[in-house]
Write an enzyme that holds these catalytic residues in place. Structure first.
Site, PDB file in Angstrom:
ATOM      1  N   ASP A  51       0.813  -1.211   0.000  1.00 50.96           N
ATOM      2  CA  ASP A  51       0.000   0.000   0.000  1.00 50.96           C
ATOM      3  C   ASP A  51       0.847   1.262   0.000  1.00 50.96           C
ATOM      4  O   ASP A  51       0.503   2.251  -0.658  1.00 50.96           O
ATOM      5  CB  ASP A  51      -0.927   0.014   1.222  1.00 50.96           C
ATOM      6  CG  ASP A  51      -2.089  -0.960   1.069  1.00 50.96           C
ATOM      7  OD1 ASP A  51      -2.450  -1.284  -0.075  1.00 50.96           O
ATOM      8  OD2 ASP A  51      -2.627  -1.391   2.104  1.00 50.96           O
ATOM      9  N   GLU A 122      -4.616  10.270   4.423  1.00 52.13           N
ATOM     10  CA  GLU A 122      -4.936  11.166   5.530  1.00 52.13           C
ATOM     11  C   GLU A 122      -3.894  12.256   5.710  1.00 52.13           C
ATOM     12  O   GLU A 122      -2.736  12.114   5.297  1.00 52.13           O
ATOM     13  CB  GLU A 122      -5.076  10.397   6.848  1.00 52.13           C
ATOM     14  CG  GLU A 122      -3.781   9.986   7.509  1.00 52.13           C
ATOM     15  CD  GLU A 122      -3.158   8.722   6.951  1.00 52.13           C
ATOM     16  OE1 GLU A 122      -1.914   8.727   6.743  1.00 52.13           O
ATOM     17  OE2 GLU A 122      -3.881   7.744   6.720  1.00 52.13           O
ATOM     18  N   ASP A 151      -2.937  13.227  21.756  1.00 53.29           N
ATOM     19  CA  ASP A 151      -1.666  12.883  21.126  1.00 53.29           C
ATOM     20  C   ASP A 151      -1.621  13.371  19.690  1.00 53.29           C
ATOM     21  O   ASP A 151      -0.549  13.507  19.100  1.00 53.29           O
ATOM     22  CB  ASP A 151      -1.452  11.366  21.140  1.00 53.29           C
ATOM     23  CG  ASP A 151      -0.933  10.861  22.473  1.00 53.29           C
ATOM     24  OD1 ASP A 151      -0.594  11.698  23.338  1.00 53.29           O
ATOM     25  OD2 ASP A 151      -0.867   9.638  22.660  1.00 53.29           O
ATOM     26  N   ALA A 159     -10.977   6.233   1.202  1.00 54.24           N
ATOM     27  CA  ALA A 159      -9.932   5.279   0.818  1.00 54.24           C
ATOM     28  C   ALA A 159      -8.942   5.051   1.947  1.00 54.24           C
ATOM     29  O   ALA A 159      -8.382   3.959   2.095  1.00 54.24           O
ATOM     30  CB  ALA A 159      -9.211   5.768  -0.432  1.00 54.24           C
ATOM     31  N   ALA A 163      -6.911   2.743   7.268  1.00 55.67           N
ATOM     32  CA  ALA A 163      -5.484   2.798   7.569  1.00 55.67           C
ATOM     33  C   ALA A 163      -5.276   3.392   8.968  1.00 55.67           C
ATOM     34  O   ALA A 163      -5.780   2.869   9.953  1.00 55.67           O
ATOM     35  CB  ALA A 163      -4.764   3.598   6.485  1.00 55.67           C
ATOM     36  N   ASN A 165      -6.510   5.933  10.407  1.00 56.81           N
ATOM     37  CA  ASN A 165      -7.775   6.299  11.026  1.00 56.81           C
ATOM     38  C   ASN A 165      -8.404   5.134  11.786  1.00 56.81           C
ATOM     39  O   ASN A 165      -8.880   5.286  12.918  1.00 56.81           O
ATOM     40  CB  ASN A 165      -8.735   6.797   9.938  1.00 56.81           C
ATOM     41  CG  ASN A 165     -10.149   6.986  10.430  1.00 56.81           C
ATOM     42  OD1 ASN A 165     -10.460   7.900  11.171  1.00 56.81           O
ATOM     43  ND2 ASN A 165     -11.048   6.089  10.006  1.00 56.81           N
ATOM     44  N   TYR A 166      -8.423   3.959  11.184  1.00 59.81           N
ATOM     45  CA  TYR A 166      -9.042   2.794  11.823  1.00 59.81           C
ATOM     46  C   TYR A 166      -8.251   2.371  13.053  1.00 59.81           C
ATOM     47  O   TYR A 166      -8.827   1.972  14.066  1.00 59.81           O
ATOM     48  CB  TYR A 166      -9.132   1.662  10.807  1.00 59.81           C
ATOM     49  CG  TYR A 166     -10.072   0.543  11.194  1.00 59.81           C
ATOM     50  CD1 TYR A 166     -11.277   0.792  11.842  1.00 59.81           C
ATOM     51  CD2 TYR A 166      -9.760  -0.774  10.894  1.00 59.81           C
ATOM     52  CE1 TYR A 166     -12.138  -0.228  12.179  1.00 59.81           C
ATOM     53  CE2 TYR A 166     -10.620  -1.806  11.230  1.00 59.81           C
ATOM     54  CZ  TYR A 166     -11.807  -1.530  11.870  1.00 59.81           C
ATOM     55  OH  TYR A 166     -12.662  -2.557  12.209  1.00 59.81           O
ATOM     56  N   ALA A 186      -5.948   9.391  21.089  1.00 58.63           N
ATOM     57  CA  ALA A 186      -5.758   9.408  22.544  1.00 58.63           C
ATOM     58  C   ALA A 186      -6.216  10.732  23.142  1.00 58.63           C
ATOM     59  O   ALA A 186      -5.449  11.419  23.829  1.00 58.63           O
ATOM     60  CB  ALA A 186      -4.302   9.127  22.903  1.00 58.63           C
TER      61      ALA A 186
END
Length: 261
Positions: A51, A122, A151, A159, A163, A165-166, A186
């Protein structure tokens, strides 16, 4: 002799590969079998890697407008198709196209330097020191959160929603939903704030509060802009990246499947 020359007339393939041993070995075999052409003569790009390499390829070839078909020679390969040497022209002919629009990042450094970059996955802000970051979040010119102690935080596309984000417990976004995810990392205050879903027309601004004591770094798809004082993020609908997937294995299917794993 390279096989299926008639198919190469239809699909003028430019192969690109990451520097991993697996990808380079695959590159040699595929070029020997199907041939290759320079990027300026190609009708399709076949990217060999993971990726991360797919993101590099999309950024590097953005101005060419060529579709990119990835074959996984890495680990996860969410943006890639399964690797197979056989029947590549037939797979390319049957592939389904998905168009993704990147995020545009406008970051102002602590010294006033402006950094601009595009992100297919992102734009992320991360604390750069031992203390938590303090961020003010403004949406379309209206302050929505006076102070987020965390944090870091990110804005992602559909799309990129599986990544970083998850991993930060953000939502998976379906392709075509016309939304972006704003996800904290966090969060300490407000402790229960889990982020927001925003229309793709939104402009998100982060102001770094007390950035000398609590430095924050920003990056777009992992490419760092260094320590920043403010960052604006918006979707750029004028730019479209064309990704090719085998039938039944496109982004919509993959994003749905990820939610049931």
């Amino acid at each position: 002799m390279p096989e299926q020359p008639a198919s190469r007339e239809t699909h003028r393939i430019a192969f690109m590969a990451s520097d991993s041993e697996t990808a380079l070995s695959a590159l040699g075999r595929l070029v020997a079998r199907y041939g290759t052409v320079p990027l300026d003569a190609a009708s399709v790009i076949v990217a060999l890697g993971g990726d991360g390499f797919m993101l590099q390829t999309l950024h590097a070839t953005q101005g060419l407008g060529l579709p990119v078909y990835g074959m996984n020679c890495g680990t996860i390969g969410f943006l890639m198709n399964e690797f197979a040497e056989d029947d590549l022209p037939l797979r390319l002919a049957a592939a389904e196209e998905e168009v993704v629009h990147p995020l545009a990042m406008h970051a102002t450094g602590r010294d006033g330097t402006v950094h601009r970059a595009l992100a297919i996955n992102e734009v992320a802000l991360l604390r750069a020191g031992p203390q938590a970051a303090r961020l003010r979040i403004t949406i379309n010119g209206k302050v929505r959160l006076e102070e987020l102690v965390c944090d870091g935080a990110l804005v992602c596309t559909a799309a990129g929603s599986t990544a970083y984000n998850y991993s930060a417990h953000g939502p998976i976004l379906p392709i075509g939903a016309e939304v972006l995810a704003l996800t904290p990392m966090a969060a300490f205050r407000p402790r229960r704030w889990r982020g927001a879903l925003l229309p793709t027309t939104a402009t998100v601004r982060f102001d770094v509060l007390d950035y000398e004591k609590r430095p924050v770094m920003a990056d777009a798809d992992g490419r760092s802009a260094g320590e920043v004082a403010a960052v604006e993020v918006r979707s750029d609908p004028a730019i479209g990246h064309r990704l090719l997937f085998d039938p039944g294995h496109g982004l919509e299917e993959r994003l749905t499947r990820e939610q049931f794993l």
